[in-house]
Design a protein around this motif. Structure first.
Motif, PDB file in Angstrom:
ATOM      1  N   ARG A  88      -0.672  -1.402  -4.150  1.00  0.00           N
ATOM      2  CA  ARG A  88      -1.990  -1.879  -3.711  1.00  0.00           C
ATOM      3  C   ARG A  88      -2.745  -0.712  -3.098  1.00  0.00           C
ATOM      4  NH1 ARG A  88      -3.774  -6.967  -2.435  1.00  0.00           N
ATOM      5  NH2 ARG A  88      -1.676  -7.844  -2.666  1.00  0.00           N
ATOM      6  N   PHE A  89      -4.085  -0.713  -3.235  1.00  0.00           N
ATOM      7  CA  PHE A  89      -4.912   0.375  -2.704  1.00  0.00           C
ATOM      8  C   PHE A  89      -5.699  -0.111  -1.510  1.00  0.00           C
ATOM      9  CE2 PHE A  89      -7.058   4.366  -2.888  1.00  0.00           C
ATOM     10  CZ  PHE A  89      -8.364   4.136  -2.508  1.00  0.00           C
ATOM     11  N   ASP A  90      -5.637   0.650  -0.439  1.00  0.00           N
ATOM     12  CA  ASP A  90      -6.500   0.406   0.718  1.00  0.00           C
ATOM     13  C   ASP A  90      -7.405   1.625   0.862  1.00  0.00           C
ATOM     14  OD1 ASP A  90      -7.028   0.827   3.830  1.00  0.00           O
ATOM     15  OD2 ASP A  90      -6.733  -1.319   3.478  1.00  0.00           O
ATOM     16  N   THR A  91      -8.693   1.401   0.919  1.00  0.00           N
ATOM     17  CA  THR A  91      -9.674   2.479   0.940  1.00  0.00           C
ATOM     18  C   THR A  91      -9.416   3.498   2.029  1.00  0.00           C
ATOM     19  OG1 THR A  91     -11.325   0.942   0.093  1.00  0.00           O
ATOM     20  CG2 THR A  91     -12.143   2.997   1.004  1.00  0.00           C
ATOM     21  N   GLY A 118       2.327   2.027  -3.241  1.00  0.00           N
ATOM     22  CA  GLY A 118       1.360   2.384  -4.273  1.00  0.00           C
ATOM     23  C   GLY A 118       0.987   1.231  -5.189  1.00  0.00           C
ATOM     24  N   SER A 175      -4.653   4.295   2.105  1.00  0.00           N
ATOM     25  CA  SER A 175      -4.125   4.986   0.915  1.00  0.00           C
ATOM     26  C   SER A 175      -4.497   6.468   0.923  1.00  0.00           C
ATOM     27  CB  SER A 175      -4.647   4.331  -0.368  1.00  0.00           C
ATOM     28  OG  SER A 175      -4.162   3.012  -0.504  1.00  0.00           O
ATOM     29  N   LYS A 176      -5.700   6.767   1.356  1.00  0.00           N
ATOM     30  CA  LYS A 176      -6.119   8.178   1.391  1.00  0.00           C
ATOM     31  C   LYS A 176      -5.354   8.945   2.457  1.00  0.00           C
ATOM     32  CE  LYS A 176     -10.696   7.193  -0.418  1.00  0.00           C
ATOM     33  NZ  LYS A 176     -12.151   7.177  -0.173  1.00  0.00           N
ATOM     34  N   LEU A 210      -2.308   8.263   3.443  1.00  0.00           N
ATOM     35  CA  LEU A 210      -0.953   8.451   2.930  1.00  0.00           C
ATOM     36  C   LEU A 210      -0.919   9.619   1.948  1.00  0.00           C
ATOM     37  CD1 LEU A 210       0.104   4.717   2.324  1.00  0.00           C
ATOM     38  CD2 LEU A 210       0.778   6.206   4.219  1.00  0.00           C
ATOM     39  N   ARG A 211      -1.977   9.782   1.198  1.00  0.00           N
ATOM     40  CA  ARG A 211      -2.051  10.907   0.242  1.00  0.00           C
ATOM     41  C   ARG A 211      -2.100  12.245   0.960  1.00  0.00           C
ATOM     42  NH1 ARG A 211      -6.872   9.344  -3.023  1.00  0.00           N
ATOM     43  NH2 ARG A 211      -6.275   7.330  -3.834  1.00  0.00           N
ATOM     44  N   VAL A 247       0.847  -1.205   0.000  1.00  0.00           N
ATOM     45  CA  VAL A 247       0.000   0.000   0.000  1.00  0.00           C
ATOM     46  C   VAL A 247       0.879   1.251   0.000  1.00  0.00           C
ATOM     47  CG1 VAL A 247      -1.695   1.343   1.301  1.00  0.00           C
ATOM     48  CG2 VAL A 247      -1.948  -1.148   1.133  1.00  0.00           C
TER      49      VAL A 247
END
Lengths: 102, 138
Positions: free
Chosen positions: B66-69, B64, B72-73, B75-76, B61
């Motif tokens: 893999r996406f975790d709902t 980048g 990931s957000k 981290l952004r 994740v």
């Protein structure tokens, strides 16, 4: 998070983020009940209106709500507390112990 | 600061509300000149990758791949993963109990010195006005 499927532009909602005030505590509890489909009276991890007010009393600067401006309804909430965290010395106890369940 | 709770009504998700709530946190943090924020992040999509080791899942994740709902957000928004938390959400079927400690470092943090002036910016308020007092009788 799921996206909103409403494509009617006439139903665009105006959302505002403002500091929490005590009158929104019940709305936050209602939101918690809906999102988690549970009862804060029986689930210590959830926030009741009383807990929300307690957070507000301890650290009012760290409490915010998102409101649907048309209905003045609480549709989002965030709560923070101050703590002394040293990244060089990570937690050596369960997360729930460190945060006292929030 | 640490994040106690952050939730958005399902009917309003996907509109950036969570992001705005996080921005409010960051603004307070900077106003108070705090070092940063720490929070526990639920890796809500881990159940889709199991039995992949949780450490590997988190690495992917972060990379980048893999996406975790949820993660990931975060981290952004500038959070960094600090460590993995076992029994973060015991019995939870989406995270399989696992969480991650995430930390956001205040880029504007200034260590306290005798010359520092602590500035707190004015912020919008929400309050009820009391009725004005009646004038005294002549």
């Amino acid at each position: 998070m799921s996206g909103n499927q409403d494509s009617d532009p006439n139903k665009q909602k105006h959302i505002i983020v403002v500091p929490l005030s005590p009158r929104y505590a019940a709305g936050v509890e209602a939101l918690e009940r809906f999102v988690y489909q549970d009862d804060p009276e029986t689930d210590d991890a959830m926030l009741s209106a009383a807990k929300v007010l307690s957070h507000y009393t301890v650290f009012s600067e760290g409490q915010f709500v998102a409101l649907d401006a048309e209905t003045d309804t609480v549709i989002g909430y965030t709560s923070c507390m101050r703590m002394d965290f040293n990244p060089a010395v990570p937690f050596c106890e369960p997360w729930t112990t460190t945060t006292d369940y929030g | 600061m640490y994040g106690v709770e952050s939730i958005v009504h399902p009917d309003y998700q996907g509109r950036g509300v969570g992001s705005k709530l996080m921005d409010a946190r960051f603004a307070v943090l900077k106003d108070l000149n705090l070092r940063g924020m720490v929070a526990g992040s639920a890796i809500v999509d881990y159940h889709t990758a199991a039995p992949l080791p949780v450490s590997r899942y988190v690495q992917e994740v972060v990379a980048g791949v893999r996406f975790d709902t949820n993660l990931s957000k975060q981290l952004r928004k500038g959070f960094k993963v600090h460590n993995i938390i076992a029994d973060f959400l015991p019995g939870d079927e989406t995270t399989l109990g696992w969480g991650v400690t995430i930390v956001w470092y205040n880029p504007d943090y200034r260590p306290a010195t005798s010359n520092n002036l602590h500035v707190v910016h004015a912020r919008s308020f929400d309050f009820d006005l009391r009725p004005a007092a009646a004038p005294h009788a002549g």
